[in-house]
Design a protein around this motif. Structure first.
Motif, PDB file in Angstrom:
ATOM      1  N   PRO A 225      -3.469 -19.910  41.743  1.00 44.24           N
ATOM      2  CA  PRO A 225      -3.864 -19.804  43.150  1.00 44.24           C
ATOM      3  C   PRO A 225      -2.815 -20.324  44.123  1.00 44.24           C
ATOM      4  O   PRO A 225      -2.669 -19.792  45.225  1.00 44.24           O
ATOM      5  CB  PRO A 225      -5.140 -20.654  43.210  1.00 44.24           C
ATOM      6  N   SER A 226      -2.057 -21.342  43.727  1.00 42.65           N
ATOM      7  CA  SER A 226      -1.035 -21.902  44.617  1.00 42.65           C
ATOM      8  C   SER A 226       0.082 -20.921  44.921  1.00 42.65           C
ATOM      9  O   SER A 226       0.800 -21.074  45.909  1.00 42.65           O
ATOM     10  CB  SER A 226      -0.449 -23.176  44.010  1.00 42.65           C
ATOM     11  N   ILE A 229      -1.898 -18.918  47.952  1.00 39.12           N
ATOM     12  CA  ILE A 229      -2.196 -19.723  49.137  1.00 39.12           C
ATOM     13  C   ILE A 229      -1.688 -21.139  48.876  1.00 39.12           C
ATOM     14  O   ILE A 229      -2.115 -21.790  47.929  1.00 39.12           O
ATOM     15  CB  ILE A 229      -3.702 -19.751  49.440  1.00 39.12           C
ATOM     16  N   SER A 233      -5.392 -24.583  47.702  1.00 37.78           N
ATOM     17  CA  SER A 233      -5.433 -23.381  46.863  1.00 37.78           C
ATOM     18  C   SER A 233      -6.636 -23.347  45.928  1.00 37.78           C
ATOM     19  O   SER A 233      -6.963 -22.286  45.388  1.00 37.78           O
ATOM     20  CB  SER A 233      -4.139 -23.264  46.057  1.00 37.78           C
TER      21      SER A 233
END
Length: 545
Positions: A225-226, A229, A233
């Motif tokens: 996820p990082s 976003i 995240s």
């Protein structure tokens, strides 16, 4: 506090849900074809990110179903569902906006709880379907695979919530009618001709099809996820979270061996660890970046739920923040639960004792609490006096006492839950010794060094895990799913519940499942009044003799 009382009083006059958009006009209105969305996505790939963030933002919005102060999206549903249990209590006060859940007063097609659950979950499903319709299902692009996994995983979660509210558990009757299944593949047809209720099994088949493909897509994508976003995240579904969701679903259908495997995979793929004893010696649970959190709702100071001041999660649950708690809407654990927590367990300090103190509070926080100590009563009053066992588990945003910027993040999954699932699933799949070891290791290491599990057989360990969850997951919107999964009743006779909420309801009580809202019955051509769950009257309180 006077300004707050004046502000809140405006909302107290409204006690019923405002007119709700029906599934036909709200969920499927303004339909855009899959081809149009695919063309748009090809022209502007950043639309995928926008779709993903829209899905996460939909969880926590103000006034999407009604104009009442319990309507702040899924976190409002979380508080409502916890209020149906025996352990999450509030006084019978006008400032307790979740009385309808607490007293099971609206198990009808016009009830507040069903409107909140139905329209919020299907609004989210619409966004997920829109996202999935914009992505080629045969994609091999890593980013698109990640986006697709988000839509699939969150949609599976939404259907799992619905399945637990509109039908009894899978293990009770898998053939019972549940909810309509609407995906990106049938939404246009459903908007014209409606969609019937599917069976519990059919809904779970969809849930597992979605989460299985989400896991496969995340594995193929290889993205975290990082990478999508940078800030907060954990609002997105990682591979660990996807395994955690599937662990929940397998527990729901009694597939314990698969649940144990999924819970272990969730732990193995998670770059974090449980909260330590030292960390839990202060009010907290406000930051999505904490090492224990796997998935959560990220909140910004500019979000509308925050700028309302009081129509948000901390306002209704945090005893140190500006909001409904400080005028009498305190949230406290049941008396019997508090008494069951050993003094050597750090979690006892999550709740005030009978003298309204907790060793988790600093001097300024204790002084703030002392301002509300007085002749408290749980019965229909606007008095702000605090109750014994009121929670101080939840801290205020940035640890500011009487914080008016209620921008705390909200937990949706923590790794501690995965260990608890693992312990129960190990025991119930034929290895109670392993389950007992998993449970004892978790509690001794991270909560109570003196803990010993007295149970040795599978059923006993399952019950002990439930008891640990009552404490560990208090206020996190998860326990009602275990009540339904384990077919438990709701007994508040020793909970210090207000007289209007003092119930002893057996497992399978008709008030436990929601009716489909009237708006949906009117709009959906394939669901009639005869297809709905039966309405039921409010349960009768048990006198406190």
């Amino acid at each position: 506090m006077k300004n707050l009382v004046k502000y809140i009083a405006v909302g107290l006059a409204a006690v019923s849900v405002a007119s709700c958009a029906d599934l036909d006009t709200e969920y499927l209105g303004n339909y855009v074809s899959a081809d149009q969305k695919a063309d748009a996505h090809a022209a502007k790939p950043e639309l995928g990110t926008s779709g993903v963030t829209a899905v996460t933002a939909q969880f926590y919005l103000y006034g999407q179903v009604s104009e009442n102060h319990f309507d702040f999206g899924y976190p409002g549903i979380m508080i409502g569902l916890d209020s149906q249990t025996a352990d999450f209590n509030g006084g019978n006060s006008g400032y307790n906006w979740f009385r309808n859940w607490q007293m099971f007063s609206n198990p009808t097609p016009t009830g507040i709880p069903t409107a909140m659950a139905w329209y919020h979950m299907y609004k989210q499903i619409k966004l997920e379907n829109d996202l999935l319709a914009s992505i080629d299902p045969e994609t091999t692009d890593a980013t698109n695979l990640f986006y697709m996994a988000q839509g699939l995983a969150v949609r599976s979660f939404n259907y799992w919530v619905l399945a637990n509210l509109y039908a009894f558990n899978y293990q009770v009757d898998a053939t019972a009618p549940c909810v309509p299944i609407i995906t990106e593949k049938n939404q246009e047809e459903a908007s014209i001709n409606g969609c019937p209720r599917a069976s519990v099994k059919e809904v779970y088949d969809q849930i597992f099809a979605d989460i299985d493909l989400a896991i496969t897509s995340l594995e193929k994508s290889g993205l975290q996820p990082s990478a999508i976003i940078a800030s907060k995240s954990k609002r997105l579904v990682s591979l660990a979270v996807a395994y955690g969701l599937r662990a929940r679903y397998n527990m729901s259908i009694g597939n314990y061996a698969a649940a144990a495997s999924d819970a272990q995979n969730a732990i193995n793929n998670f770059n974090g660890s449980p909260y330590t004893i030292q960390q839990l010696m202060r009010p907290g649970f406000t930051n999505i970046d904490d090492q224990s959190w796997m998935w959560g709702i990220a909140t910004a100071e500019t979000d509308r739920v925050v700028t309302t001041g009081i129509v948000n999660f901390p306002s209704h649950i945090c005893s140190l923040a500006y909001g409904y708690t400080e005028v009498g809407g305190w949230r406290y654990c049941s008396q019997d639960l508090y008494n069951q927590i050993p003094n050597t367990d750090v979690r006892k300090g999550w709740f005030l004792n009978e003298s309204f103190t907790s060793d988790h509070l600093n001097a300024a926080e204790q002084e703030y609490i002392n301002n509300y100590v007085g002749a408290w009563t749980l019965e229909e009053t606007q008095k702000p006096f605090i109750y014994p066992y009121t929670n101080v588990k939840y801290g205020s945003y940035q640890d500011v006492i009487e914080q008016s910027t209620n921008a705390s993040d909200i937990p949706m999954m923590r790794v501690e839950e995965m260990y608890l699932i693992l312990a129960e699933a190990q025991a119930m799949s034929g290895n109670p010794g392993a389950g007992k070891t998993t449970l004892e290791t978790l509690i001794r290491t991270y909560r109570n060094p003196a803990y010993t599990c007295s149970a040795s057989d599978a059923a006993g360990i399952q019950e002990e895990v439930f008891q640990q969850k009552r404490v560990e997951l208090w206020g996190e919107g998860l326990m009602w799913f275990d009540y339904m999964r384990l077919n438990k009743g709701v007994n508040r006779l020793n909970a210090m519940a207000p007289s209007a909420f003092r119930f002893d309801m057996p497992a399978g009580s008709p008030q436990f499942i929601y009716c489909i809202p009237n708006g949906e019955i009117t709009a959906n051509k394939q669901i009639s009044d005869a297809d709905n769950n039966p309405s039921s009257s409010r349960p009768i309180p048990v006198p406190n003799n």
